[in-house]
Design a protein around this motif. Structure first.
Motif, mmCIF file in Angstrom:
data_model
loop_
_atom_site.group_PDB
_atom_site.id
_atom_site.type_symbol
_atom_site.label_atom_id
_atom_site.label_comp_id
_atom_site.label_asym_id
_atom_site.label_seq_id
_atom_site.Cartn_x
_atom_site.Cartn_y
_atom_site.Cartn_z
ATOM 1 N N UNK A 146 -6.362 7.995 8.548
ATOM 2 C CA UNK A 146 -5.816 9.221 7.943
ATOM 3 C C UNK A 146 -4.821 8.859 6.843
ATOM 4 N N UNK A 147 -3.958 7.886 7.132
ATOM 5 C CA UNK A 147 -2.945 7.500 6.149
ATOM 6 C C UNK A 147 -3.591 6.868 4.917
ATOM 7 N N UNK A 148 -4.664 6.131 5.123
ATOM 8 C CA UNK A 148 -5.367 5.509 3.993
ATOM 9 C C UNK A 148 -5.893 6.597 3.065
ATOM 10 N N UNK A 149 -6.465 7.636 3.662
ATOM 11 C CA UNK A 149 -7.027 8.734 2.873
ATOM 12 C C UNK A 149 -5.946 9.496 2.121
ATOM 13 N N UNK A 150 -4.776 9.632 2.773
ATOM 14 C CA UNK A 150 -3.684 10.433 2.207
ATOM 15 C C UNK A 150 -3.034 9.788 0.988
ATOM 16 N N UNK A 151 -3.124 8.464 0.868
ATOM 17 C CA UNK A 151 -2.407 7.775 -0.206
ATOM 18 C C UNK A 151 -0.965 7.662 0.223
ATOM 19 N N UNK A 152 -0.574 6.467 0.596
ATOM 20 C CA UNK A 152 0.711 6.343 1.293
ATOM 21 C C UNK A 152 1.928 6.450 0.383
ATOM 22 N N UNK A 153 3.010 7.045 0.883
ATOM 23 C CA UNK A 153 4.280 7.024 0.160
ATOM 24 C C UNK A 153 5.106 5.849 0.689
ATOM 25 N N UNK A 154 6.362 5.768 0.258
ATOM 26 C CA UNK A 154 7.177 4.591 0.595
ATOM 27 C C UNK A 154 7.260 4.329 2.100
ATOM 28 N N UNK A 155 7.521 5.403 2.851
ATOM 29 C CA UNK A 155 7.704 5.201 4.297
ATOM 30 C C UNK A 155 6.355 4.974 4.984
ATOM 31 N N UNK A 156 5.357 5.692 4.498
ATOM 32 C CA UNK A 156 4.043 5.536 5.133
ATOM 33 C C UNK A 156 3.456 4.145 4.887
ATOM 34 N N UNK A 157 3.996 3.451 3.867
ATOM 35 C CA UNK A 157 3.517 2.090 3.588
ATOM 36 C C UNK A 157 4.088 1.072 4.575
ATOM 37 N N UNK A 158 5.048 1.517 5.377
ATOM 38 C CA UNK A 158 5.641 0.615 6.366
ATOM 39 C C UNK A 158 4.561 0.086 7.309
ATOM 40 N N UNK A 159 4.825 -1.047 7.917
ATOM 41 C CA UNK A 159 3.840 -1.676 8.793
ATOM 42 C C UNK A 159 3.579 -0.827 10.029
ATOM 43 N N UNK A 160 2.477 -1.141 10.680
ATOM 44 C CA UNK A 160 2.149 -0.454 11.919
ATOM 45 C C UNK A 160 3.224 -0.749 12.968
ATOM 46 N N UNK A 161 3.845 -1.904 12.850
ATOM 47 C CA UNK A 161 4.935 -2.261 13.775
ATOM 48 C C UNK A 161 6.091 -1.276 13.634
ATOM 49 N N UNK A 162 6.383 -0.898 12.395
ATOM 50 C CA UNK A 162 7.456 0.075 12.160
ATOM 51 C C UNK A 162 7.077 1.420 12.783
ATOM 52 N N UNK A 163 5.846 1.846 12.556
ATOM 53 C CA UNK A 163 5.402 3.140 13.110
ATOM 54 C C UNK A 163 5.451 3.105 14.645
ATOM 55 N N UNK A 164 5.187 1.935 15.215
ATOM 56 C CA UNK A 164 5.263 1.804 16.687
ATOM 57 C C UNK A 164 6.694 1.998 17.160
ATOM 58 N N UNK A 165 7.631 1.425 16.413
ATOM 59 C CA UNK A 165 9.051 1.581 16.781
ATOM 60 C C UNK A 165 9.443 3.052 16.710
ATOM 61 N N UNK A 166 8.951 3.723 15.670
ATOM 62 C CA UNK A 166 9.289 5.139 15.495
ATOM 63 C C UNK A 166 8.694 5.961 16.639
ATOM 64 N N UNK A 167 7.432 5.673 16.967
ATOM 65 C CA UNK A 167 6.802 6.427 18.062
ATOM 66 C C UNK A 167 7.554 6.204 19.372
ATOM 67 N N UNK A 168 7.869 4.952 19.617
ATOM 68 C CA UNK A 168 8.615 4.626 20.828
ATOM 69 C C UNK A 168 9.965 5.348 20.831
ATOM 70 N N UNK A 169 10.571 5.434 19.659
ATOM 71 C CA UNK A 169 11.835 6.153 19.519
ATOM 72 C C UNK A 169 11.685 7.615 19.918
#
Ligand code: TYD
Length: 220
Positions: A146-169
């Motif tokens: 989904x993110x690939x299709x959307x064209x990522x912005x600065x935060x969305x370009x963060x690694x999957x590891x970052x998104x995992x931390x956010x989800x866990x948060x």
């Protein structure tokens, strides 16, 4: 004092919040309820300028600069829009709000939560914290396409590891705050049904609560 309701939608990038926000808005409108959608960062003239800065692709923003820019946008939104609409007794739907800062800057960037908490208490005030929050939960691995299709912005370009931390948060926040209702992301219709179910529950629990002036109809 007249009091509307603040409802926020949260979740990691690409979880489909914005579509749900739109559907929820249409649902409340169809019930003839006074409702408004606001999004963060942004929602005011100054906020939209800050948003551009925050989401620009090639900027190297330090984590505290990032935090204060999100907060600056939020304070302006509260002062200009949230206070007024709340006093008018509206239901304010927020596409991201305070919990995004806990999840992204707190758990994601490791800025101490106590600090973020303190600033919110001092600058925003508990009166303007959400009355109910819907957290749309999904594993970041399932949102990559989904993110690939959307064209990522600065935060969305963060690694999957970052998104995992956010989800866990976000999942940690659910444990601490009963107002956050977790909803597992399914297909759009089922996820939305769950939003409505939890909304009805919230309304029933608060039916006799004088805090809200809105007379909300339950399910017919
Ligand atoms: P946006 O495109 O509005 O998000 P969405 O994925 O909901 O369409 O971009 C907002 C980005 O800003 C998103 O990546 C989350 C991030 N963000 C924070 O890091 N902290 C905050 O306090 C807020 C409000 C957003």
């Amino acid at each position: 004092m007249k009091k509307g309701i603040i409802v926020s939608f949260e979740g990691i990038d690409g979880c489909g919040k914005t579509t749900l926000v739109r559907k929820f808005y249409n649902y409340l409108k169809s019930q003839n309820l006074p409702v408004i959608i606001l999004h963060e960062p942004g929602g005011t003239l100054i906020g939209e300028k800050i948003r551009k800065l925050l989401l620009s692709k090639n900027l190297n923003i330090t984590k505290f600069c990032e935090l204060f820019l999100y907060l600056a946008s939020r304070v302006q939104l509260v002062e200009e829009k949230i206070k007024k609409n709340l006093e008018e007794g509206k239901i304010i739907i927020l596409d991201r709000y305070i919990d995004s800062t806990y999840a992204y800057q707190g758990y994601g960037r490791r800025i101490p939560l106590v600090f973020i908490e303190k600033v919110h208490q001092l600058v925003i005030g508990k009166k303007f914290f959400p009355d109910i929050t819907f957290l749309i939960d999904e594993k970041p691995e399932n949102l990559v396409e989904i993110l690939k299709r959307k064209g990522k912005d600065r935060i969305e370009k963060e690694s999957i590891e970052f998104q995992k931390k956010v989800r866990n948060g976000y999942l940690q926040l659910v444990k601490k705050n009963k107002k956050i209702k977790i909803i597992k992301r399914q297909n759009e219709q089922d996820t939305f049904s769950k939003v409505l179910e939890l909304w009805e529950q919230f309304i029933n629990e608060n039916r006799r609560n004088k805090k809200f002036i809105i007379k909300i109809k339950g399910k017919k």
